[in-house]
Scaffold this active site. Structure first.
Site, PDB file in Angstrom:
ATOM      1  CD  GLU A 441      -2.923  -1.296   2.192  1.00  0.00           C
ATOM      2  OE1 GLU A 441      -4.121  -1.553   1.971  1.00  0.00           O
ATOM      3  OE2 GLU A 441      -2.456  -1.215   3.338  1.00  0.00           O
ATOM      4  CD  GLU A 517      -3.773  -7.060   3.113  1.00  0.00           C
ATOM      5  OE1 GLU A 517      -4.876  -6.541   3.415  1.00  0.00           O
ATOM      6  OE2 GLU A 517      -2.694  -6.464   3.207  1.00  0.00           O
TER       7      GLU A 517
END
Length: 1010
Positions: A441, A517
Site C-alpha cells: 500500500e 489479502e
C-alpha cells in the site's frame, strides 16, 4: 540543515531587518535536520546475509539504562553517551518497546499518519528514548568486530565509547557498524538515541501499533581475519531429471574469495563459486521441507547452512515450485505480543508456527516488513512458503490522492532501494522465500520500479510481488486485496476486464493471480471462505491467498473489576486512531484460536474425505502438491445416541498427490449401520491422522475429516391434547402459564419467563459495521438496521384465541403485529401453542407486511428467531447438532455434527469488541441446565445461542469487562440466520446467505424436568 525563522527575529519594519541576518534561537536544529533526512542510515557496513558461524558473538540483550524525553529539541546533551551523566535514567529491558514498560503509551492507526503530513519533517511531539549499556569485550573480538542491530523503531543514532558510529533507518531492517579500533578490550559503553518519528516514518505506515524502541536483538560479532562476510546460496532443482544444482558465492569486503563447501550427506566437497550438479537430490517444498546441512569454510571462519533445493517458475499463467503448480493456503503475519509489543520471544514464534501447521496453513506473507531473522530458519525447517515483504508502506498519502508519495519521488530513491537491498541480502539463502514483495500500500511510482529492477538483477531466481501494481509492469504475479469471489472467478478464467494498454494486458494475463489479502478475519467471521477455496482449486491460474490476518494485536490491560482484557485503538488517549481495526485475526493476541481458524483449517485441509451411502466406503482426494498419503493413518468412528458405537482403523494404500481413490470400510461398519433402529441418532466420521510424530505435531494429530449423519430425527410432534384453562388474568396450557393481557408465557414448567417473542436483529458484528465493498448502499449494514428500526420493534396484540384440535385439546393462538416507530412495514406473528403429557409445542408463523424498503433500499434481516428470556441462570448447555464451536450460514466449516456439552461461559466467543457470536447451528435437541430445572428443546434443525446478558447489553459494550451477567438466561432459537461475510474490509455476505424479508413457519418443543 533546515532554515528556521525565529518568532523573536527583528520585525520586517525594523531598519535592522534589511541589514542584519536573523539569529536562530531554537533548540536542536541540527538534530531536527538529521531526523528529516531522506538518506538511508549512515555509517553502516553493506547489508549481508544473516549467518550462523563459529565466530565469537556476544548478545547485548538484557537490562539497559533508559531515559525518555518528549522531543528531540529537549533531549539532554549532557554527556550521557559516555555513561558518566545518567540523571533520570531507569532500567529497561532490551529488546523492548518502551511504551510497554510504562514510558508513554501505544498508539494505533491503520492508514492515517498520527502527525501532520509534511514530509520529510517529524513532529515536535516526538518521544526520544536514550538507551545505554556497559559490556565487557574479550580478546576474541579483536582486531575486528561488528555491532549489529536487528531492529530499531524508528530512527537510531549509535555511539560506542563516546564515538558516534552512525544512524539507522528502516525499523525492521538489520544495521551493522564496524567497531574496529573503537571497541576496547574490557569495559565498553554503548549508547543509542532512538526517536519515535523521523522521515522514515513516512514510509513505515503499516497497519499496526506505533511502538518505538530497540525491539530486536543487539549483538557484538567478531570478524576473524580470513573470515567470511557474506554467502549467497544458489540451490536449484530440475524436476525433469531429479537433479539439483549447487553454487555458493562467498565474499569478503565485497570481493569473491576462496572457500570450501561441504555437504556431508551428499558426499560433496567443492570450491565456492563452482556450480555442481547433484544427482537424485530430494527437493524442498512446504509439504516435504527437505534440508541438507552444509558448511562453508575459510581459514578463519566456518558458516553453517541448511540447503533446500528447489526451483520456481511461472508457466502457462501458473506459479510452480519444482515443476508443479502449488496452492497457497496462507496467512498474513505481523509481529506482535500483547505484553511486549513489537518483541516476540522465540518460543512464542515457534509455537505459533507449529499452530499454523496444525491448522493446515502452508504459506506466510510477512506483512508488511521482514520478520525477525530467525523466523526464516524455522519456516525452512517446518515447511512454509514465504512471501517476504520489504519494510515499506506509505498508505497515509492516499487521503491526499498520493500527493508527495515517496514511491514516486526521486529524492526517496536511495532510501527505498536501501530498504529493498537490506531485505533481500539478509534473507536470500532461505528456500522458504518464494517471492520478494516490494512493500504494501505504497501507491505506484519510479522508485518501486527501481527496487524491482535491482532485485531481479541481484536474485533472478525469485519472482517479484507488489499488490499496488495492478497493471503489473514491474511484478511477476498479479496480486489483489479482497477481490470478490465473482471477480476472482473471472481472473481465474482469464476473462477479467482488459487493461487499456494491450501489451501490459497480455503481460498480466500471462501471470498467476494471488489474493495477498482476503477473507478479513475481524470479529465474527470470516464468511465466504469455502467459495474462494473452490475457485482456487478449480482454476490453475489462481495461486490461493493469504487471510488477513493471523493475529489480533490486542494489548493486555487491567480490567476495572479485576482480571485483564485486550485494549485497542483509542484506549490510550490517541488524538487520531482506528479503533478496534487492529484486533483482526484468526487467533487472539495470546495465540488462542478463534472459530475462524478452526473453520479455515477445514476449508484448506490437504485431504478431502467424503463418505457416501450406504457407508461401505469413502472417497479420498489427496490435494497435496508433492506428498503422497503415506504420512497418515485413517480412523473411523461410529457414534450413536451420544456414545461411541464402533471405531477402528482402515488401511489405505499410499495415494499420489492430486489424485483420488475409493477406500472400502470394514464390513462391520456397514453391518452396524444396518442394525441401527429407526429412532437412533448416529454419525459416522472418518479422520486422517498423523501416523508418526512430525516437527510440528505429535502422532495422532487430525489433519482432515469427513462425516455423514446417518439418522437424526427431529423432536417428536406433540399432540394437542391439553385444553386452555382461563383465569381472570392468566391462561394455562399444560405446563405453561400465560399473561392474558399480552398472550406471552410467564412460566414454563416452573421456569420464570420474562420475555418471549420474535427477533429479526442481532448486536452488530465488526463486519456489520463495515461498508460492503461494491454495494450501492453507502451505509454499513448496522446503520441500515438502525435506520429501519430493526432493533426497536414493538409488539401490538391482535388477539388471543383457543382453537379446538382433532386430538381433543386446544391450540392457544396469540396473534401479533410487530413494527417500529415511523415505519409502515412490519411483520405479523402468530404464536400457536399446544401441549400434551408435560411437553409444550410452539409453532411460530411469520408474515412480512408492507414494503420493507427504507432509504430507497430493501431491508435485510439478521435473523428469524425467538428470544426467550428466563428469570434464572443457565449453568451448562448440552446439544446434538454442529459444534463444538459456533457456526453461521457462511461459516462453521470446521464444526462437526455430534453430541456436545459446555459450560455457559464457553459458549461465548470473547471477541475484543463484543458482538453477535456463539450460535450453534443444525441443533436438533438441547438441554439447558438452569437454576430452576432442565429445559429441553427440540425441533427441526435450528440455531441455538445462550447468553447471560441481553442483546442490548452486548450492543452497548465496547470491551469485554462491560458484559456482566444479570442473573437471567437469554436464549435465541433461530429458524434462519444471515451470513456474516467480511465487510469489515472486503466483500459482504454472498447472495445465498442473505436474509431478505420472507414468510417463515417453524416449530419447537419445550419440556422442563426437575
Amino acid at each position: 540543515m533546515s532554515v528556521h525563522t525565529s518568532a523573536v527575529a527583528a520585525s520586517p519594519r525594523s531598519p535592522q531587518a534589511a541589514t542584519s541576518p536573523a539569529r536562530s534561537l531554537d533548540l536542536g536544529p541540527a538534530e531536527v535536520a538529521v531526523l528529516a533526512s531522506l538518506a538511508p542510515g549512515r555509517g553502516t557496513v553493506p547489508p549481508r546475509a544473516y549467518l550462523v558461524t563459529d565466530a565469537p558473538r556476544l548478545s547485548l540483550n538484557g537490562e539497559w539504562q533508559f531515559r525518555l524525553s518528549p522531543g528531540i529539541r529537549t533531549a539532554p546533551n549532557d554527556g550521557w553517551q559516555h555513561g558518566t551523566e545518567l540523571s533520570g535514567f531507569t532500567p529497561l529491558p532490551v529488546p523492548s518497546s518502551w511504551n510497554m514498560h510504562g514510558h508513554g503509551s501505544p498508539a494505533y492507526t491503520n492508514v492515517q499518519f498520527p502527525f501532520a503530513v509534511e514530509p520529510p519533517h517529524a513532529p515536535d511531539a516526538n518521544p526520544v528514548g536514550d538507551h545505554l549499556v556497559t559490556f565487557e569485550a574479550g580478546p576474541e573480538f579483536f582486531p575486528h568486530a561488528l555491532l549489529r542491530f536487528d531492529g530499531i523503531d524508528s530512527a537510531g543514532t549509535v555511539w560506542l565509547n563516546g564515538v558516534e558510529l552512525g544512524t539507522t533507518r528502516g525499523s525492521r531492517l538489520a544495521h551493522e557498524f564496524d567497531v574496529s579500533g573503537i571497541l576496547a578490550e574490557g569495559s565498553n559503553t554503548l549508547a543509542v538515541r532512538v526517536a519515535q518519528f523521523s522521515a522514515a516514518s513516512y514510509v513505515e505506515d503499516q497497519d499496526m501499533w506505533w511502538l518505538p524502541g530497540i525491539f530486536r536483538d543487539v549483538t557484538l560479532l567478531a570478524r576473524p581475519v580470513d573470515g567470511i562476510d557474506d554467502v549467497f546460496v544458489h540451490a536449484g532443482y530440475d524436476p525433469g531429471t531429479g537433479e539439483g544444482t549447487l553454487s555458493i558465492e562467498v565474499t569478503r569486503a565485497g570481493q569473491v574469495i576462496d572457500a570450501v563447501v561441504r555437504v556431508p550427506e551428499l558426499g560433496l566437497e567443492l570450491p565456492a563459486g563452482v556450480e555442481q550438479r547433484v544427482q537424485r537430490v530430494e527437493p524442498w517444498s512446504a509439504e516435504v521441507p527437505r534440508l541438507y546441512d552444509a558448511t562453508v569454510s575459510t581459514a578463519g571462519e566456518t558458516v553453517s547452512l541448511q540447503l533446500g533445493f528447489r526451483s520456481i517458475t511461472i508457466e502457462d499463467a501458473q506459479f510452480k515450485v519444482n515443476g508443479r503448480r502449488i496452492l497457497l493456503r496462507g496467512v498474513n503475519r505481523h509481529e506482535h505480543h500483547p505484553r511486549l509489543g513489537r518483541v516476540v520471544p522465540r518460543d512464542v514464534v515457534e509455537a505459533e508456527l507449529r499452530l499454523m501447521k496444525q491448522h493446515n496453513i502452508n504459506a506466510i506473507r510477512t506483512s508488511h516488513y521482514p520478520p525477525h531473522p530467525e523466523f526464516l530458519a524455522l519456516a525452512d525447517q517446518l515447511g512454509f512458503y514465504v512471501v517476504l515483504e520489504c519494510d515499506l508502506e506509505t498508505h497515509g498519502f492516499h487521503s491526499a490522492g498520493w500527493a508527495q508519495n515517496p514511491s514516486d519521488d526521486p529524492q526517496w530513491e536511495d532510501a527505498l532501494l536501501d530498504r529493498m537491498q537490506r531485505t533481500v541480502e539478509r534473507d536470500k539463502n532461505h528456500p522458504s522465500v518464494i517471492m520478494w514483495s516490494l512493500g504494501n500500500e505504497a501507491g505506484t511510482g519510479r522508485n518501486l520500479a527501481a527496487m524491482s529492477r535491482w532485485t531481479k538483477d541481484r536474485d533472478p531466481s525469485r519472482p517479484i510481488h507488489y499488490e499496488g501494481d495492478w497493471s503489473s509492469p514491474y511484478v511477476d504475479v498479479y496480486s489483489r486485496m479482497y477481490a470478490s469471489q465473482a471477480e476472482t472467478a473471472l481472473i481465474g478464467q482469464g476473462t477479467e476486464p482488459p487493461l487499456e494498454h494491450v501489451e501490459l494486458d497480455a503481460r498480466r494475463r500471462a501471470m498467476p493471480f494471488v489474493l495477498c489479502e482476503y477473507v478479513h478475519a475481524m470479529g465474527n467471521g470470516p464468511g465466504g471462505m469455502s467459495e474462494y477455496q473452490d475457485l482456487f482449486q478449480k482454476y490453475p491460474r489462481l495461486m490461493g491467498g493469504f487471510v488477513w490476518e493471523w493475529l489480533e494485536h490486542g494489548i493486555t490491560v487491567p480490567s476495572p473489576a479485576g482480571g485483564e482484557h485486550f485494549a485497542y485503538g483509542g484506549d490510550f488517549g490517541e488524538e487520531v486512531h482506528d479503533g478496534n481495526f487492529v484486533t483482526d485475526g484468526l487467533v487472539d493476541a495470546n495465540r488462542n484460536p478463534r472459530p475462524g481458524l478452526l473453520d479455515f483449517k477445514k476449508v484448506i485441509e490437504p485431504l478431502r474425505i467424503e463418505i457416501g451411502p450406504p457407508c461401505t466406503s469413502f472417497t479420498l482426494w489427496n490435494g497435496q502438491d508433492f506428498a503422497d498419503t503415506s504420512a497418515f493413518r485413517f480412523q473411523y468412528k461410529l457414534a450413536a445416541d451420544g456414545g461411541t458405537h464402533l471405531e477402528g482403523t482402515v488401511a489405505v494404500a499410499p495415494l499420489a498427490p492430486q489424485s483420488q481413490a475409493v477406500v472400502e470400510l470394514p464390513a462391520e461398519v456397514a453391518s452396524h449401520v444396518a442394525g441401527l433402529r429407526d429412532d437412533d441418532t448416529a454419525v459416522l466420521t472418518v479422520s486422517a491422522l498423523l501416523a508418526s510424530d512430525a516437527a510440528w505435531a505429535a502422532a495422532g494429530h487430525e489433519v482432515a475429516w469427513g462425516q455423514v449423519v446417518l439418522a437424526a430425527p427431529p423432536g417428536a410432534a406433540v399432540p394437542a391434547r391439553d385444553s386452555v384453562e382461563v383465569g381472570d388474568r392468566e391462561l394455562r396450557l399444560g405446563p405453561a402459564v400465560f399473561d392474558r393481557a399480552t398472550g406471552m408465557p410467564t412460566f414454563i414448567g416452573g421456569l420464570p419467563v420474562e420475555k418471549l417473542g420474535l427477533v429479526l436483529w442481532w448486536a452488530p458484528t465488526d463486519n456489520d459495521l463495515g461498508r460492503e465493498w461494491g454495494s450501492t448502499d453507502e451505509r454499513p449494514l448496522a446503520t441500515q438496521w438502525k435506520d429501519a428500526g430493526l432493533d426497536r420493534l414493538h409488539t401490538r396484540l391482535l388477539g388471543i384465541s383457543a382453537e379446538s384440535t382433532p386430538d381433543g385439546g386446544e391450540h392457544l393462538r396469540v396473534s401479533t403485529r410487530m413494527g417500529a416507530a415511523d415505519k409502515q412495514f412490519g411483520v405479523l406473528v402468530d404464536y400457536l401453542w399446544s401441549s400434551s403429557s408435560g411437553s409444550l409445542a410452539l409453532r411460530t408463523q411469520v408474515t412480512p407486511v408492507g414494503h420493507w424498503i427504507n432509504a430507497g433500499f430493501e431491508v435485510e434481516w439478521a435473523r428469524i428467531g425467538l428470544e426467550l428470556v428466563l428469570g434464572t441462570e443457565t449453568a451448562t448447555v448440552a446439544w446434538f447438532g454442529q459444534g463444538p464451536h459456533q457456526s453461521y450460514p457462511d461459516t462453521g466449516q470446521g464444526a462437526r455434527t455430534g453430541w456436545f456439552e459446555l459450560p455457559l461461559a464457553d459458549l461465548d466467543v470473547e471477541y475484543v469488541r463484543p458482538q453477535e457470536s456463539g450460535a450453534r447451528s443444525g441443533v436438533r435437541s438441547a438441554v439447558l441446565h438452569t437454576g430452576g430445572g432442565e429445559l429441553h428443546i427440540s425441533g427441526k434443525p435450528f440455531a441455538l445461542t445462550v447468553r447471560p446478558y441481553s442483546m442490548q447489553a452486548l450492543h452497548a459494550a465496547t470491551h469485554r469487562p462491560d458484559l456482566v451477567p444479570d442473573g437471567r438466561s437469554y436464549i435465541y432459537l433461530d429458524h434462519a440466520l444471515r451470513g456474516v461475510g467480511t465487510a469489515a474490509c472486503g466483500p459482504g455476505v454472498l447472495e445465498p446467505y442473505r436474509l431478505k424479508p420472507r414468510e417463515a413457519d417453524f416449530e419447537l418443543v419445550l419440556r422442563v424436568l426437575g
